[in-house]
Design an enzyme around this catalytic site. Sequence first.
Site, mmCIF file in Angstrom:
data_model
loop_
_atom_site.group_PDB
_atom_site.id
_atom_site.type_symbol
_atom_site.label_atom_id
_atom_site.label_comp_id
_atom_site.label_asym_id
_atom_site.label_seq_id
_atom_site.Cartn_x
_atom_site.Cartn_y
_atom_site.Cartn_z
ATOM 1 N N CYS A 73 0.808 -1.225 0.000
ATOM 2 C CA CYS A 73 0.000 0.000 0.000
ATOM 3 C C CYS A 73 0.841 1.276 0.000
ATOM 4 O O CYS A 73 0.605 2.183 -0.806
ATOM 5 C CB CYS A 73 -1.003 0.003 1.155
ATOM 6 S SG CYS A 73 -0.268 -0.032 2.798
ATOM 7 N N HIS A 126 -2.547 1.052 7.051
ATOM 8 C CA HIS A 126 -2.920 0.914 5.638
ATOM 9 C C HIS A 126 -3.212 2.296 5.056
ATOM 10 O O HIS A 126 -3.744 3.166 5.747
ATOM 11 C CB HIS A 126 -4.147 0.011 5.516
ATOM 12 C CG HIS A 126 -4.440 -0.383 4.107
ATOM 13 N ND1 HIS A 126 -3.631 -1.236 3.374
ATOM 14 C CD2 HIS A 126 -5.451 -0.037 3.270
ATOM 15 C CE1 HIS A 126 -4.143 -1.397 2.162
ATOM 16 N NE2 HIS A 126 -5.245 -0.678 2.075
ATOM 17 N N HIS A 142 -5.738 1.247 -3.613
ATOM 18 C CA HIS A 142 -4.814 0.770 -2.587
ATOM 19 C C HIS A 142 -4.371 -0.647 -2.924
ATOM 20 O O HIS A 142 -4.942 -1.285 -3.810
ATOM 21 C CB HIS A 142 -5.486 0.803 -1.204
ATOM 22 C CG HIS A 142 -6.700 -0.060 -1.119
ATOM 23 N ND1 HIS A 142 -6.764 -1.186 -0.334
ATOM 24 C CD2 HIS A 142 -7.904 0.011 -1.741
ATOM 25 C CE1 HIS A 142 -7.953 -1.751 -0.445
ATOM 26 N NE2 HIS A 142 -8.665 -1.039 -1.306
#
Length: 170
Positions: A73, A126, A142
Amino acid sequence: MRNFTILLLALICLNSCKSSKKAKSSHKTTTKTEKRATNTTSNALAESIVDYAKQFDGVRYKYGGTTKKGMDCSGLVMTAFKSENIMLPRTTSDLSVTGDWIDLKEVQKGDLMFFATRKNSRKVNHVGIVTFASEGNVEFIHASTSAGVIISSLAERYWYFAFVQARRVL
């Protein structure tokens, strides 16, 4: 005579204060024009960054990856911004303190969205790039561990509850 001098100084000060207010208002107009020009530049930059990130759609997840062979990510974010010569930190935790915090209602294409995906934790782990934002509908690209690089929506229950913050780096 002394009172006259004080009165005269007060009038001079009053006039100079009025002229400085006029100068400030013309400065605000310039600032608004500059902001519009900066906004247009930011929009074009965001568009380019998002388009570049979309080239990795479907690439498998690979921890530490930054290429079409595999991507994580923060690697996706760093690589997409680097395509426009914008150097960002490599890790999600470093990215989460970069740029300016923005309210979710104000997110735009190119902004970063941060999530906490571990159970019972609100620690950011994340990150994704906003690809679309309109009237409460936010989509972001992502690199997920399960599906690789994909576009998801904040309307999905999982992402809605995992959301922690949004930041603007452009």
